[in-house]
Design a protein around this motif. Sequence first.
Motif, mmCIF file in Angstrom:
data_model
loop_
_atom_site.group_PDB
_atom_site.id
_atom_site.type_symbol
_atom_site.label_atom_id
_atom_site.label_comp_id
_atom_site.label_asym_id
_atom_site.label_seq_id
_atom_site.Cartn_x
_atom_site.Cartn_y
_atom_site.Cartn_z
ATOM 1 N N ILE A 157 1.047 -1.245 -0.008
ATOM 2 C CA ILE A 157 0.073 0.108 -0.068
ATOM 3 C C ILE A 157 0.760 1.228 -0.009
ATOM 4 O O ILE A 157 0.781 2.084 -0.729
ATOM 5 C CB ILE A 157 -1.086 0.044 1.294
ATOM 6 C CG1 ILE A 157 -1.846 -1.041 0.879
ATOM 7 C CG2 ILE A 157 -1.537 1.267 1.335
ATOM 8 C CD1 ILE A 157 -3.087 -1.138 1.963
ATOM 9 N N VAL A 168 0.979 3.920 -3.082
ATOM 10 C CA VAL A 168 0.639 5.436 -2.822
ATOM 11 C C VAL A 168 1.771 6.480 -3.005
ATOM 12 O O VAL A 168 1.630 7.349 -3.941
ATOM 13 C CB VAL A 168 0.225 5.594 -1.337
ATOM 14 C CG1 VAL A 168 0.272 7.250 -1.087
ATOM 15 C CG2 VAL A 168 -1.128 4.954 -1.058
ATOM 16 N N ASP A 187 2.088 6.566 -6.987
ATOM 17 C CA ASP A 187 0.914 7.486 -7.408
ATOM 18 C C ASP A 187 1.293 8.744 -7.516
ATOM 19 O O ASP A 187 0.873 9.612 -8.337
ATOM 20 C CB ASP A 187 -0.133 7.272 -6.725
ATOM 21 C CG ASP A 187 -1.462 7.752 -7.495
ATOM 22 O OD1 ASP A 187 -1.887 7.353 -8.573
ATOM 23 O OD2 ASP A 187 -2.195 8.679 -6.722
ATOM 24 N N ASP A 227 -15.211 7.766 -7.165
ATOM 25 C CA ASP A 227 -15.038 8.630 -5.784
ATOM 26 C C ASP A 227 -16.599 8.760 -5.410
ATOM 27 O O ASP A 227 -17.312 9.786 -5.546
ATOM 28 C CB ASP A 227 -14.352 10.010 -6.151
ATOM 29 C CG ASP A 227 -14.326 10.714 -4.932
ATOM 30 O OD1 ASP A 227 -14.206 10.183 -3.595
ATOM 31 O OD2 ASP A 227 -14.519 11.975 -4.832
ATOM 32 N N GLY A 282 -8.237 -1.463 1.399
ATOM 33 C CA GLY A 282 -7.385 -0.334 1.198
ATOM 34 C C GLY A 282 -7.280 0.286 0.006
ATOM 35 O O GLY A 282 -7.178 1.529 -0.539
ATOM 36 N N LEU A 309 -10.396 2.296 -0.651
ATOM 37 C CA LEU A 309 -10.255 3.511 0.262
ATOM 38 C C LEU A 309 -9.256 4.575 -0.196
ATOM 39 O O LEU A 309 -9.319 5.891 -0.247
ATOM 40 C CB LEU A 309 -9.965 2.992 1.556
ATOM 41 C CG LEU A 309 -10.829 2.541 2.579
ATOM 42 C CD1 LEU A 309 -10.381 2.033 3.942
ATOM 43 C CD2 LEU A 309 -12.152 3.594 2.612
ATOM 44 N N THR A 310 -7.982 3.996 -0.732
ATOM 45 C CA THR A 310 -7.242 5.155 -1.547
ATOM 46 C C THR A 310 -7.351 5.312 -2.941
ATOM 47 O O THR A 310 -7.174 6.462 -3.088
ATOM 48 C CB THR A 310 -5.899 4.315 -1.468
ATOM 49 O OG1 THR A 310 -5.742 3.151 -2.382
ATOM 50 C CG2 THR A 310 -5.223 3.968 -0.056
ATOM 51 N N VAL A 326 -6.093 4.186 -5.304
ATOM 52 C CA VAL A 326 -4.951 4.090 -6.182
ATOM 53 C C VAL A 326 -4.940 2.947 -6.919
ATOM 54 O O VAL A 326 -4.502 1.959 -6.281
ATOM 55 C CB VAL A 326 -3.731 4.533 -5.301
ATOM 56 C CG1 VAL A 326 -2.409 4.455 -5.986
ATOM 57 C CG2 VAL A 326 -4.194 5.992 -4.727
ATOM 58 N N VAL A 334 -1.846 0.760 -5.988
ATOM 59 C CA VAL A 334 -1.890 -0.129 -4.900
ATOM 60 C C VAL A 334 -2.519 -1.770 -5.353
ATOM 61 O O VAL A 334 -2.213 -2.799 -4.982
ATOM 62 C CB VAL A 334 -2.842 0.421 -3.660
ATOM 63 C CG1 VAL A 334 -2.971 -0.605 -2.871
ATOM 64 C CG2 VAL A 334 -2.121 1.576 -3.299
#
Length: 161
Positions: free
Chosen positions: A26, A30, A33, A44, A110, A113-114, A116, A119
């Motif tokens: 993770i 990030v 990214d 989103d 995750g 949630l991110t 990204v 990930v």
Amino acid sequence: MSTDNSLIDLGPAVPFPPPLLFVGGIAIGVLLDLVLPLPAVIPDARWVVSAGLTLVLIGLGCMFAGILTFRKFRTAVYPNRPASTMVDSGLYAYTRNPMYTGLTTAYLGGVLLTGVLWVLLLLPVVLTLLVTQVIRREERHLRERFPEAYADYCARVGRWF
């Protein structure tokens, strides 16, 4: 006085806590990214956050249930120590790796949630490292320590589900 180190059982001898693979995946995703962002593919939306939190909670629940089961049977949780018993009850009756299944589920939460993509793209790397550097060592140790019981267990219970 010298000691004979050949008699020391290091168990699977995994040199790092396995959750670090997931946290590392993770974190690296990030960071990647930030340097080289990929297009957003995860919407989103409120339901995505809810789904992500749900997966994280379910995953961590599985992980902690596995830890509590090991503690109940007084066997090593951290795979740098030998197993004192073969555990095949609780979640271990359904998967040989409830802690890692839980961490994978939490990792997928995750991802949501991110938001990204990196990930998600790193998950196969994380799982490959988990299998080659952790699970294979654990399985070898259990085969050596509990040959018949572990063979029977593997015949009844899958690695993941």
